[in-house]
Write a protein that holds these residues in place. Structure first.
Motif, PDB file in Angstrom:
ATOM      1  N   VAL A 152      -8.501   6.607  -4.962  1.00 58.30           N
ATOM      2  CA  VAL A 152      -8.081   5.281  -4.481  1.00 58.30           C
ATOM      3  C   VAL A 152      -7.935   4.331  -5.668  1.00 58.30           C
ATOM      4  CG1 VAL A 152      -8.579   3.359  -2.950  1.00 58.30           C
ATOM      5  CG2 VAL A 152      -9.348   5.653  -2.327  1.00 58.30           C
ATOM      6  N   THR A 191       0.509   5.849  -0.041  1.00 59.99           N
ATOM      7  CA  THR A 191      -0.323   7.052   0.081  1.00 59.99           C
ATOM      8  C   THR A 191       0.515   8.290  -0.246  1.00 59.99           C
ATOM      9  OG1 THR A 191      -1.592   6.011   1.860  1.00 59.99           O
ATOM     10  CG2 THR A 191      -1.856   8.386   1.579  1.00 59.99           C
ATOM     11  N   SER A 238       1.198   1.113   5.242  1.00 54.41           N
ATOM     12  CA  SER A 238       1.307   1.929   4.030  1.00 54.41           C
ATOM     13  C   SER A 238       2.678   2.588   3.949  1.00 54.41           C
ATOM     14  CB  SER A 238       0.229   3.015   4.014  1.00 54.41           C
ATOM     15  OG  SER A 238       0.336   3.812   2.854  1.00 54.41           O
ATOM     16  N   VAL A 244     -10.040  12.491  -2.430  1.00 52.37           N
ATOM     17  CA  VAL A 244      -9.310  11.240  -2.209  1.00 52.37           C
ATOM     18  C   VAL A 244      -9.478  10.340  -3.429  1.00 52.37           C
ATOM     19  CG1 VAL A 244      -9.021   9.235  -0.713  1.00 52.37           C
ATOM     20  CG2 VAL A 244      -9.755  11.421   0.279  1.00 52.37           C
ATOM     21  N   ASN A 246       0.825  -1.210   0.000  1.00 52.36           N
ATOM     22  CA  ASN A 246       0.000   0.000   0.000  1.00 52.36           C
ATOM     23  C   ASN A 246       0.856   1.256   0.000  1.00 52.36           C
ATOM     24  OD1 ASN A 246      -2.242  -1.639   0.132  1.00 52.36           O
ATOM     25  ND2 ASN A 246      -2.573  -1.344   2.318  1.00 52.36           N
ATOM     26  N   SER A 280      -7.000   0.513  -6.584  1.00 57.90           N
ATOM     27  CA  SER A 280      -6.813  -0.839  -6.053  1.00 57.90           C
ATOM     28  C   SER A 280      -6.227  -1.708  -7.164  1.00 57.90           C
ATOM     29  CB  SER A 280      -8.135  -1.434  -5.574  1.00 57.90           C
ATOM     30  OG  SER A 280      -8.652  -0.685  -4.498  1.00 57.90           O
ATOM     31  N   LYS A 292      -2.985  -1.080  -2.575  1.00 55.49           N
ATOM     32  CA  LYS A 292      -3.899   0.071  -2.622  1.00 55.49           C
ATOM     33  C   LYS A 292      -3.071   1.362  -2.636  1.00 55.49           C
ATOM     34  CE  LYS A 292      -6.352   0.858   1.063  1.00 55.49           C
ATOM     35  NZ  LYS A 292      -7.384   0.711   2.117  1.00 55.49           N
ATOM     36  N   ILE A 344      -3.397   5.442  -2.558  1.00 56.80           N
ATOM     37  CA  ILE A 344      -4.309   6.553  -2.265  1.00 56.80           C
ATOM     38  C   ILE A 344      -3.586   7.873  -2.501  1.00 56.80           C
ATOM     39  CG2 ILE A 344      -5.709   7.675  -0.485  1.00 56.80           C
ATOM     40  CD1 ILE A 344      -5.962   5.006   0.895  1.00 56.80           C
ATOM     41  N   GLU A 374     -16.614   1.657  -7.556  1.00 56.11           N
ATOM     42  CA  GLU A 374     -15.300   1.205  -8.012  1.00 56.11           C
ATOM     43  C   GLU A 374     -15.359   1.006  -9.522  1.00 56.11           C
ATOM     44  OE1 GLU A 374     -14.621  -2.280  -5.415  1.00 56.11           O
ATOM     45  OE2 GLU A 374     -12.855  -1.186  -4.714  1.00 56.11           O
TER      46      GLU A 374
END
Length: 506
Positions: free
Chosen positions: A213, A81, A299, A211, A79, A215, A230, A232, A174
């Protein structure tokens, strides 16, 4: 365990800033990691970050240093961010989106379209025995509600926590994306639904935190193992001072919610870095709840602090830089996300090793550095405790809440570990409020004086009037108006006294 990567970017001076202050700036470049910042008191403050992007920096440079390593890890099911933070009008959205998502000049493309390109480049260069599926969600946090930007009927998306997936946006749309073109079209549609407004600081100011996202699911054809990464990206709305933005009405309410959520984010950062292991207030706002994994969970995280180089915005830029300095102390434990139970055990062992590392004081080559960090954290903790003690001694609980609300309205953010900065901020906001009340009181006093004159005139008329009943009605109305004004003056004077009592004596 890895530290959060923190970079700073200074945008070029705006035409308005050049008109007022010319070409003068409040930063002096030392190298690509450090610089000297001149604050409002003309004091030189040194800062050092993972990378500093100055006014002539290219969009590609920001992406390659800040985002590309995280993109590559996401494809490996780790992950990531990426957050942009700073004052309104400091260049966050330009850094994130560029001049536009579709048909943008290659040199002006922001992080978002470059991340999309990077994801599919990594996927296309992967071994043929690995299959990938990519989905995209896009929400905004507006007035403390999470809205789905792909389906506006979903205006209150719930934030939930899943043991295997961590923090998730339950029910958010999604969109499956197969290539860069599809992704950019989806992003463009979502961005067009985002809440924006005009202020004196920015003609197209973001009124929400946005935000994105991604995936990325990968499945090995050999062992059928499925892993998911993931990624972000968070484009935060800018902190605002009402005095500079001229916000009022609905825009003012938006600003208060923006500032309040950013204040909650600062509280989470402080709680994560104070070295005490206290409760982390993730649930104080929707923003901090969504960022729970990014800041304290699974993350790899990067923060881009966007600043104005103009001395007219020195206080806001300094606040942003201090926020970045605190965030740099956070350590996150990124891991590969898989459905294999052995990987879960490996993670538990990793966390256990980290706890042992923190609790033991073995003498190593890094021992001096660790001792310094412990000393600094203890000093910050002591300062914070002194401030809390001072608050409790001088203010009642309701007064503390009132003072906090004033900070939020004015967009004043400060390091609560720094006693001097806290007291200075208190003095500024209280004296501003007292001055405003004094002006109001003076206006009311003038009105009372006029009412006194009218009252005297009416009494004279009553003494010689023959039609007493009709005149008494008018007099009674004036009397009520006079009584109301006297009450307001009394209330305002009480408020002035109350705010004056807030001031902290050195």
């Amino acid at each position: 365990m890895s530290n959060v990567t923190v970079c700073v970017r200074f945008r070029p001076l705006s035409l308005k800033e050049k008109k007022v202050h010319g070409d003068s700036v409040c930063i002096t470049c030392l190298d690509r990691e450090s610089f000297i910042f001149k604050d409002e008191k003309e004091e030189d403050l040194p800062f050092c970050f993972d990378r500093v992007f100055y006014q002539d920096s290219a969009q590609a440079d920001v992406y390659e240093f800040l985002a590309l390593p995280i993109v590559q890890d996401t494809v490996k099911a780790i992950n990531g961010t990426i957050i942009t933070y700073g004052q309104t009008g400091a260049g966050k959205t330009y850094s994130m989106e560029g001049l536009g998502i579709l048909d943008c000049d290659e040199n002006k493309k922001g992080l978002l379209p470059r991340v999309v390109d990077g994801l599919f480049q990594c996927i296309n260069s992967s071994p043929e025995d690995i299959k990938y599926a990519v989905k995209l969600s896009m929400v905004e946090i507006y007035m403390e509600k999470v809205r789905d930007l792909f389906d506006l009927s979903k205006d209150n998306v719930q934030i939930k926590e899943n043991k295997s997936q961590g923090i998730i946006l339950s029910g958010a749309s999604e969109m499956p994306i197969l290539n860069t073109e599809e992704a950019l079209k989806c992003l463009s549609r979502g961005i067009s639904n985002r809440a924006v407004g005009e202020t004196q600081m920015n003609v197209s100011s973001s009124r929400s935190h946005c935000v994105y996202v991604f995936s990325v699911q990968r499945e090995s054809a050999i062992d059928k193992r499925v892993k998911t990464g993931k990624l972000i990206l968070v484009d935060l709305a800018g902190s605002e001072k009402v005095e500079k933005t001229g916000a009022e009405g609905k825009v003012l309410e938006e600003a208060k919610n923006i500032n309040k959520s950013l204040s909650s984010l600062g509280n989470v950062i402080n709680a994560l870095t104070n070295g005490r292991g206290n409760h982390i207030p993730y649930r104080d706002s929707k923003l901090t709840r969504i960022l729970q994994d990014a800041l304290g969970g699974n993350s790899r995280t990067a923060l881009l602090c966007c600043c104005s180089p103009s001395s007219s915005n020195a206080s806001e830029s300094l606040s942003t830089l201090r926020f970045g300095t605190r965030t740099k102390l956070i350590k996150t434990p990124p891991r590969t996300n898989t459905n294999d139970a052995n990987d879960g055990k490996a993670f538990l062992l990793q966390v256990g090793d980290h706890q042992i590392e923190n609790s033991s004081c073995e003498m190593t080559s890094d021992d001096a550095c660790e001792d310094t960090q412990v000393t600094v954290r203890q000093s910050l903790t002591d300062s914070r405790d002194k401030i809390l003690t001072k608050l409790r001694e001088n203010l009642k609980e309701d007064d503390v809440r009132l003072l906090e609300e004033l900070f939020i309205v004015e967009g004043i953010f400060f390091n609560p570990s720094n006693t001097e900065e806290f007291e200075s901020a208190c003095d500024d906001i209280i004296w501003q409020t007292v001055s405003a009340l004094e002006r109001t009181v003076q206006e009311l006093r003038d009105e009372v004086e006029e009412l006194n004159k009218e009252n005297y005139k009416l009494k004279s008329e009553l003494a010689g009037a023959s039609t007493w009943s009709s005149t008494s009605v008018a007099a009674e109305g004036k009397k009520n108006h006079f009584t109301w004004a006297i009450s307001i003056v009394s209330l305002a004077n009480s408020l002035i006294w109350l705010f004056s009592m807030f001031l902290f004596k050195p």
